[in-house]
Design a protein around this motif. Structure first.
Motif, PDB file in Angstrom:
ATOM      1  N   MET A 219       1.842 112.560  82.855  1.00 54.48           N
ATOM      2  CA  MET A 219       1.642 111.030  82.735  1.00 54.48           C
ATOM      3  C   MET A 219       1.619 110.531  81.247  1.00 54.48           C
ATOM      4  SD  MET A 219      -0.769 110.016  85.851  1.00 54.48           S
ATOM      5  CE  MET A 219      -0.018 109.920  87.333  1.00 54.48           C
ATOM      6  N   VAL A 220       0.823 111.223  80.455  1.00 49.33           N
ATOM      7  CA  VAL A 220       0.715 110.896  78.864  1.00 49.33           C
ATOM      8  C   VAL A 220       2.203 111.092  78.326  1.00 49.33           C
ATOM      9  CG1 VAL A 220      -0.158 111.590  76.843  1.00 49.33           C
ATOM     10  CG2 VAL A 220      -1.727 111.412  78.795  1.00 49.33           C
ATOM     11  N   ILE A 221       2.822 112.151  78.293  1.00 50.17           N
ATOM     12  CA  ILE A 221       3.987 112.480  78.048  1.00 50.17           C
ATOM     13  C   ILE A 221       5.006 111.386  78.493  1.00 50.17           C
ATOM     14  CG2 ILE A 221       5.967 114.078  78.005  1.00 50.17           C
ATOM     15  CD1 ILE A 221       3.722 116.215  77.946  1.00 50.17           C
TER      16      ILE A 221
ATOM     17  N   LEU B 190       7.134 108.894  76.225  1.00 49.23           N
ATOM     18  CA  LEU B 190       8.685 108.720  76.100  1.00 49.23           C
ATOM     19  C   LEU B 190       9.090 107.190  76.450  1.00 49.23           C
ATOM     20  CD1 LEU B 190       9.476 112.170  78.042  1.00 49.23           C
ATOM     21  CD2 LEU B 190       9.929 111.512  75.524  1.00 49.23           C
ATOM     22  N   LEU B 191       8.121 106.447  77.280  1.00 55.75           N
ATOM     23  CA  LEU B 191       8.692 105.246  77.603  1.00 55.75           C
ATOM     24  C   LEU B 191       8.461 104.299  76.487  1.00 55.75           C
ATOM     25  CD1 LEU B 191       7.218 104.720  80.971  1.00 55.75           C
ATOM     26  CD2 LEU B 191       9.305 104.542  80.615  1.00 55.75           C
ATOM     27  N   THR B 192       7.653 104.607  75.488  1.00 49.38           N
ATOM     28  CA  THR B 192       7.123 103.700  74.466  1.00 49.38           C
ATOM     29  C   THR B 192       7.890 104.074  73.458  1.00 49.38           C
ATOM     30  OG1 THR B 192       5.488 105.093  73.546  1.00 49.38           O
ATOM     31  CG2 THR B 192       4.718 103.253  74.961  1.00 49.38           C
TER      32      THR B 192
ATOM     33  N   ALA C 206       6.471  97.271  80.287  1.00 49.97           N
ATOM     34  CA  ALA C 206       5.079  96.940  80.167  1.00 49.97           C
ATOM     35  C   ALA C 206       4.431  97.439  81.675  1.00 49.97           C
ATOM     36  CB  ALA C 206       4.910  95.788  79.744  1.00 49.97           C
ATOM     37  N   ILE C 207       5.036  96.940  82.647  1.00 54.37           N
ATOM     38  CA  ILE C 207       4.649  97.049  84.247  1.00 54.37           C
ATOM     39  C   ILE C 207       4.558  98.671  84.310  1.00 54.37           C
ATOM     40  CG2 ILE C 207       5.018  96.933  86.392  1.00 54.37           C
ATOM     41  CD1 ILE C 207       5.784  94.090  85.756  1.00 54.37           C
ATOM     42  N   ALA C 208       5.586  99.477  84.029  1.00 52.80           N
ATOM     43  CA  ALA C 208       5.735 100.870  84.133  1.00 52.80           C
ATOM     44  C   ALA C 208       4.424 101.465  83.445  1.00 52.80           C
ATOM     45  CB  ALA C 208       6.870 101.688  83.595  1.00 52.80           C
ATOM     46  N   LEU C 209       4.204 100.853  82.353  1.00 52.94           N
ATOM     47  CA  LEU C 209       3.079 101.792  81.360  1.00 52.94           C
ATOM     48  C   LEU C 209       1.711 101.164  82.004  1.00 52.94           C
ATOM     49  CD1 LEU C 209       4.134 100.965  77.767  1.00 52.94           C
ATOM     50  CD2 LEU C 209       3.990 103.164  78.907  1.00 52.94           C
ATOM     51  N   LEU C 210       1.612 100.033  82.516  1.00 51.71           N
ATOM     52  CA  LEU C 210       0.425  99.715  83.257  1.00 51.71           C
ATOM     53  C   LEU C 210       0.245 100.514  84.525  1.00 51.71           C
ATOM     54  CD1 LEU C 210       0.304  95.909  82.751  1.00 51.71           C
ATOM     55  CD2 LEU C 210      -1.036  97.428  81.870  1.00 51.71           C
ATOM     56  N   ILE C 211       1.067 100.764  85.434  1.00 50.78           N
ATOM     57  CA  ILE C 211       1.028 101.576  86.552  1.00 50.78           C
ATOM     58  C   ILE C 211       0.586 103.072  86.335  1.00 50.78           C
ATOM     59  CG2 ILE C 211       2.476 102.639  88.351  1.00 50.78           C
ATOM     60  CD1 ILE C 211       3.990 100.035  88.575  1.00 50.78           C
TER      61      ILE C 211
END
Length: 96
Positions: A19-21, A25-27, A40-45
Motif C-alpha cells: 500500500m505504501v508503494i 507510485l500514485l504521487t 486525492a480520494i485514492a490516497l485517502l482510501i
C-alpha cells in the motif's frame, strides 16, 4: 507470540508495504501542484485502509473490544472525510 500471530503480522506488514508503494507510485503521477480529486480520494482510501490494518493487527484489536476498535477506526475516517471535503471545496472553488 504464536506462529499464527507471527504469520498474520508478516502478512499484514507485506500488505502495508504494498500500500505504501502504491501510494508512492500514485504521487509520482502528480506534475501539477493541484492534485486531481480522484488521486486525492485514492490516497485517502489507502490511508484509511492502512490505519485499519494497523489498528486491527499491530494494536491487536482484531479480537479486542468492539467500542475501542470502532473508535480507533472512526478516527482516521473522520480525518479522511474532512480532507476529502476540503479537496471537494477547493476543486469547486477553483473551477467555479
Amino acid at each position: 507470540m504464536g506462529d499464527h500471530t507471527s504469520r498474520q503480522l508478516t502478512k499484514t506488514w507485506a500488505i502495508l508495504a504494498v500500500m505504501v508503494i502504491a501510494g508512492m507510485l500514485l504521487t509520482r503521477q502528480i506534475e501539477d501542484p493541484v492534485v486531481p480529486l480522484a488521486l486525492a480520494i485514492a490516497l485517502l482510501i489507502l490511508a484509511v485502509l492502512k490505519a485499519r490494518l494497523v489498528v486491527l493487527d499491530f494494536l491487536g484489536l482484531r479480537s479486542g473490544s468492539r467500542p475501542l476498535r470502532l473508535g480507533l477506526l472512526a478516527w482516521p475516517m473522520f480525518f479522511a472525510f474532512a480532507a476529502a471535503a476540503k479537496a471537494l471545496i477547493a476543486t469547486f472553488v477553483l473551477t467555479g
